[in-house]
Design a protein around this motif. Structure first.
Motif, short mmCIF file in Angstrom:
data_model
loop_
_atom_site.label_atom_id
_atom_site.label_comp_id
_atom_site.label_asym_id
_atom_site.label_seq_id
_atom_site.Cartn_x
_atom_site.Cartn_y
_atom_site.Cartn_z
N LYS A 193 0.82 -1.20 0.00
CA LYS A 193 0.00 0.00 0.00
C LYS A 193 0.87 1.27 0.00
CE LYS A 193 -4.00 -2.26 1.71
NZ LYS A 193 -4.75 -2.70 2.82
N TRP A 215 -11.42 -9.37 0.85
CA TRP A 215 -10.95 -10.46 0.01
C TRP A 215 -11.33 -11.83 0.56
CZ3 TRP A 215 -8.27 -12.83 3.75
CH2 TRP A 215 -7.66 -12.04 4.72
N ASN A 216 -11.80 -11.91 1.80
CA ASN A 216 -11.90 -13.24 2.42
C ASN A 216 -13.07 -14.08 1.90
OD1 ASN A 216 -13.67 -11.55 3.74
ND2 ASN A 216 -13.46 -12.58 5.70
N ILE A 237 -19.69 -12.19 0.12
CA ILE A 237 -20.05 -10.92 0.76
C ILE A 237 -20.60 -9.90 -0.25
CG2 ILE A 237 -19.12 -8.92 2.04
CD1 ILE A 237 -17.43 -10.96 3.64
N SER A 256 -11.82 -6.06 -3.30
CA SER A 256 -10.47 -5.92 -2.74
C SER A 256 -9.43 -6.05 -3.85
CB SER A 256 -10.23 -7.02 -1.70
OG SER A 256 -8.86 -7.10 -1.41
N ASP A 272 -7.20 -0.11 -5.75
CA ASP A 272 -6.72 -0.30 -4.37
C ASP A 272 -7.54 0.54 -3.40
OD1 ASP A 272 -5.84 2.22 -4.90
OD2 ASP A 272 -3.72 1.66 -5.13
N ILE A 283 -16.34 6.94 -2.07
CA ILE A 283 -17.01 7.77 -1.06
C ILE A 283 -16.98 9.23 -1.52
CG2 ILE A 283 -17.08 8.39 1.39
CD1 ILE A 283 -15.29 5.84 1.83
N PHE A 316 -19.71 -1.06 3.77
CA PHE A 316 -18.28 -1.38 3.88
C PHE A 316 -18.07 -2.63 4.70
CE2 PHE A 316 -14.36 -1.36 6.33
CZ PHE A 316 -13.42 -1.29 5.32
N THR A 317 -17.28 -3.55 4.20
CA THR A 317 -16.86 -4.72 4.97
C THR A 317 -15.35 -4.77 4.94
OG1 THR A 317 -18.83 -5.86 4.19
CG2 THR A 317 -17.20 -7.20 5.30
N THR A 372 -9.60 0.43 8.60
CA THR A 372 -10.13 1.05 7.38
C THR A 372 -11.56 1.53 7.62
OG1 THR A 372 -8.80 -0.55 6.14
CG2 THR A 372 -10.37 0.74 4.88
N GLU A 395 -19.28 -3.34 8.49
CA GLU A 395 -19.16 -4.75 8.91
C GLU A 395 -17.68 -4.99 9.12
OE1 GLU A 395 -21.61 -6.76 9.45
OE2 GLU A 395 -23.25 -5.64 8.55
N LEU A 396 -17.27 -4.92 10.38
CA LEU A 396 -15.81 -4.94 10.65
C LEU A 396 -15.38 -6.26 11.29
CD1 LEU A 396 -15.64 -1.25 11.91
CD2 LEU A 396 -15.49 -2.11 9.59
N GLY A 404 -13.84 -9.28 13.96
CA GLY A 404 -14.38 -10.01 15.11
C GLY A 404 -13.24 -10.67 15.89
N GLU A 447 -7.53 -9.02 16.49
CA GLU A 447 -8.02 -9.99 15.51
C GLU A 447 -6.82 -10.65 14.82
OE1 GLU A 447 -9.96 -8.49 11.94
OE2 GLU A 447 -11.53 -10.00 12.19
N LEU A 474 -18.61 -9.22 17.18
CA LEU A 474 -19.33 -9.65 15.97
C LEU A 474 -20.17 -10.89 16.25
CD1 LEU A 474 -19.86 -9.00 13.01
CD2 LEU A 474 -17.99 -10.51 12.41
N TRP A 488 -27.06 -9.79 9.94
CA TRP A 488 -25.62 -9.95 10.20
C TRP A 488 -25.03 -8.58 10.50
CZ3 TRP A 488 -22.79 -14.17 10.91
CH2 TRP A 488 -21.39 -14.03 10.95
P1 NDP Z 1 -9.48 -3.86 4.60
O1 NDP Z 1 -10.08 -2.96 5.59
O2 NDP Z 1 -8.02 -3.82 4.38
O3 NDP Z 1 -10.13 -3.60 3.16
C1 NDP Z 1 -11.51 -3.68 2.93
C2 NDP Z 1 -11.84 -2.94 1.64
O4 NDP Z 1 -11.62 -1.55 1.82
C3 NDP Z 1 -10.95 -3.34 0.47
O5 NDP Z 1 -11.70 -3.33 -0.71
C4 NDP Z 1 -9.91 -2.23 0.48
O6 NDP Z 1 -9.29 -2.07 -0.74
C5 NDP Z 1 -10.79 -1.04 0.81
N1 NDP Z 1 -10.08 0.13 1.30
C6 NDP Z 1 -8.81 0.21 1.79
N2 NDP Z 1 -8.54 1.49 2.18
C7 NDP Z 1 -9.66 2.21 1.93
C8 NDP Z 1 -10.01 3.58 2.13
N3 NDP Z 1 -9.17 4.46 2.68
N4 NDP Z 1 -11.25 3.98 1.78
C9 NDP Z 1 -12.13 3.11 1.27
N5 NDP Z 1 -11.86 1.80 1.04
C10 NDP Z 1 -10.63 1.36 1.38
O7 NDP Z 1 -10.00 -5.31 4.98
P2 NDP Z 1 -9.57 -6.69 4.35
O8 NDP Z 1 -9.87 -6.70 2.90
O9 NDP Z 1 -8.18 -6.96 4.79
O10 NDP Z 1 -10.59 -7.69 5.05
C11 NDP Z 1 -10.34 -8.28 6.26
C12 NDP Z 1 -11.12 -7.60 7.35
O11 NDP Z 1 -12.49 -7.60 7.03
C13 NDP Z 1 -11.02 -8.34 8.67
O12 NDP Z 1 -10.84 -7.42 9.72
C14 NDP Z 1 -12.37 -9.00 8.81
O13 NDP Z 1 -12.76 -9.29 10.12
C15 NDP Z 1 -13.26 -8.02 8.15
N6 NDP Z 1 -14.48 -8.67 7.70
C16 NDP Z 1 -15.65 -8.38 8.33
C17 NDP Z 1 -16.82 -9.04 7.97
C18 NDP Z 1 -18.13 -8.75 8.64
O14 NDP Z 1 -19.14 -9.18 8.11
N7 NDP Z 1 -18.19 -8.05 9.75
C19 NDP Z 1 -16.81 -10.07 6.93
C20 NDP Z 1 -15.54 -10.26 6.33
C21 NDP Z 1 -14.42 -9.58 6.71
P3 NDP Z 1 -7.91 -2.87 -1.00
O15 NDP Z 1 -8.13 -4.31 -0.64
O16 NDP Z 1 -7.75 -2.69 -2.45
O17 NDP Z 1 -6.88 -2.21 -0.14
#
Ligand code: NDP
Length: 527
Positions: A8, A149-150, A155, A175, A205, A213, A222-223, A228, A246-247, A249, A378, A406, A446
């Motif tokens: 990044k 990405w998970n 999702i 992602s 990215d 936004i 947002f998940t 982030t 949705e962050l 857990g 986490e 969560l 959820w």
């Molecule tokens: P990130 O927070 O790194 O990224 C999530 C998304 O946000 C990606 O598409 C990412 O893009 C994008 N992003 C990054 N920076 C910004 C920004 N400044 N503004 C807007 N969008 C941005 O999460 P992960 O992809 O690593 O996912 C893992 C996390 O997600 C874990 O903490 C997990 O617990 C949580 N999660 C929560 C769920 C729920 O239902 N509560 C379900 C699944 C996961 P890029 O990837 O291109 O950087």
């Protein structure tokens, strides 16, 4: 294997490269869209909304059904793509990404109209005054979906379907680790005949997500991570864009002494290691009653040793590669920290050196305590820390000792006891004798509490996030002025006090006692 992926910190590149985390091989490239390109996509989506929102639910559902047929026809190819991009076993891509999504598609295609039907409200005594109220649900406009990405299919596809059924158009930012899966989702809906610009995929990215936004969408779903999520909420707050977060857990599993041990152990193993532990609902902390912990741990260790780890595309794989080297480093850090502070790795405890990609061995930790990173932050990896408790109260206190909320899991053979414990745990979902899977039930909400976010996806509550309620109020006695309008005379004062004391009780009988004052006031206003 060195990290081939962009970090990044590097400046924006014109392209995002998608890599197979099991081999490091490039799978494909997509454009890294900039601010202007994202803004243009949102403008197109806004223009497309005008027609899309006018379509009947039946017509909107038609596109969902057609997309669903294509997904079913191409299930195995899709599973392979998801497996190659996200590292998970292809069978898991079917069971945890595609199958829940197919169920959700049929559920919202069939039921959205019913769930969003205008609703007549009971307005109590005002109803007796010739008035009525109803709520009608309007689409919001353009929904921006920012996905992790998970579960790169499960999702975003669910949110896309709910948004579309509610009459919105969608711009989805997948992602950067799984962009091809996002692009495929868009392609399938396009092949299903979805009108142009009703669903657009903007690859890129984090900056591309931020641009979504910035472009002023009408809502952000947002998940992702808590870190982030904070940035997204701040940026959305600047523009007063509503946002569902949705962050992460740090999900506890509480195993009470009356639990079915064999099943609870198997649940813990699957709950911690499925998707290589990279599910937001993964079991991240396991608290077991002291009287059964030794037996439970032996069962868990034995079951973990039977797990086959291999590239997700191999038919021999139970646990695949982690999605990125970054994620693997976090897991390694949490495990090393725990071991340095006295924990014992009963299985795993390190990267799988027999495999070339980003594989971390399923790791069972004992001797952990609540102060360790692995119990607080986490981990999002294949790690199962097990810790004893003595009393139910202690188990609840430990489960709640987290900034996240969560999901949680309670294992017991006494459902009444399970419910009692569940009600005291701070989480958006508490499962009794289950782990992870309710994200796969389309009907159930959820979302989390505390730092796990706010708002809901799935179920009626999730669908309601995609609409704006419009309240329509009718006064059928509109030829008469209201008694509380101007002209605050002594008569008005008496009547207002009477209303405060009697009408506000909600009782018809009490209200009739104010009638003489109301009539006086009416006559006064007529003069
Ligand atoms: P990130 O927070 O790194 O990224 C999530 C998304 O946000 C990606 O598409 C990412 O893009 C994008 N992003 C990054 N920076 C910004 C920004 N400044 N503004 C807007 N969008 C941005 O999460 P992960 O992809 O690593 O996912 C893992 C996390 O997600 C874990 O903490 C997990 O617990 C949580 N999660 C929560 C769920 C729920 O239902 N509560 C379900 C699944 C996961 P890029 O990837 O291109 O950087």
């Amino acid at each position: 294997m060195s990290s081939p992926g962009p970090t990044k910190e590097q400046p924006a590149k014109p392209e995002i490269v998608s890599y197979d985390p099991a081999t490091g091989a490039e799978i494909g490239r997509v454009p890294n869209l900039n601010q202007a390109e994202v803004a243009a996509a949102v403008e197109r989506a806004r223009a497309a909304h005008a027609n899309w929102r006018r379509l009947s639910f039946y017509k909107r559902a038609g596109y969902i059904w057609r997309a669903r047929e294509i997904i079913l026809a191409e299930l195995d190819q899709l599973a392979e793509l998801i497996s190659r991009e996200a590292g998970k076993p292809a069978l898991e891509a079917i069971s945890l990404d595609l199958s829940p999504s197919l169920d959700l598609m049929q559920y919202f295609a069939r039921n959205s109209e019913k769930m969003l039907r205008p609703e007549k409200l009971n307005i109590g005594l005002f109803g007796l005054m010739g008035r009525s109220s109803r709520v009608e649900y309007q689409s919001l406009g353009v929904i921006g979906i920012i996905a992790p990405w998970n579960f790169p299919w499960g999702i975003p596809s669910g949110e896309v379907v709910m948004a579309l059924m509610a009459g919105n158009t969608v711009v989805l930012k997948p992602s950067e680790l799984t962009p091809l899966t996002g692009v495929k989702l868009g392609e399938i809906f396009a092949r299903a005949g979805l009108p142009e610009n009703v669903l657009q995929i903007v690859t890129g990215d984090g900056a591309t997500g931020a641009a979504l936004i910035e472009a002023g969408v009408d809502k952000i779903m947002f998940t992702g991570s808590v870190a982030t999520g904070r940035k997204v909420a701040a940026a959305a707050g600047e523009r007063l864009i509503p946002v569902v977060l949705e962050l992460g857990g740090k999900n506890p599993m509480v195993v009470l002494e009356d639990a079915h041990l064999e099943t609870a152990a198997e649940a813990a193993v699957w709950g911690a290691f499925a998707n290589s532990g990279q599910a937001c609902a993964s079991v991240e902390r396991c608290y077991v009653h002291e009287s059964i912990i030794d037996k439970f741990t032996e069962l868990v260790v034995a079951k973990t040793r039977k797990i086959r780890q291999a590239a997700g595309t191999s038919p021999e794989s139970d646990v695949g590669a982690m999605s990125s080297e970054n994620q693997l480093a976090i897991v390694d850090d949490h495990v090393s920290d725990a071991v340095a502070h006295g924990a014992k790795a009963r299985t795993g405890g390190h990267r799988n050196s027999k495999l070339d990609g980003w594989f971390y061995e399923p790791t069972v930790l004992t001797g952990v305590d609540q102060s360790m990173k692995v119990m607080r932050a986490e981990t999002f990896g294949p790690v199962l820390p097990i810790m004893p408790f003595c009393t139910e109260e202690e188990a609840i206190r430990l489960a709640n000792d987290s900034s996240l909320g969560l999901t949680a899991n309670v294992y017991t053979s006494d459902i009444g006891r399970g419910k009692r414990v569940a009600r005291q745990i701070e989480a958006g979902t508490v499962m009794i004798n289950e782990v992870i899977y309710t994200h796969g039930i389309a009907q159930t909400p959820w979302g989390g509490v505390k730092n796990s976010g706010f708002g809901r996806t799935h179920g009626k509550l999730g669908l309601l996030e995609m609409v704006s309620p419009r309240h329509i109020h009718i006064n059928r006695a509109g030829f008469m002025p209201d008694l509380w309008w101007f002209g605050y005379t002594k008569t008005a004062g008496k009547m207002f006090r009477g209303l405060a004391r009697r009408f506000a009780t909600g009782s018809v009988l009490e209200t009739t006692l104010v009638l003489p004052q109301m009539i006086k006031r009416f006559l006064e206003k007529k003069q």
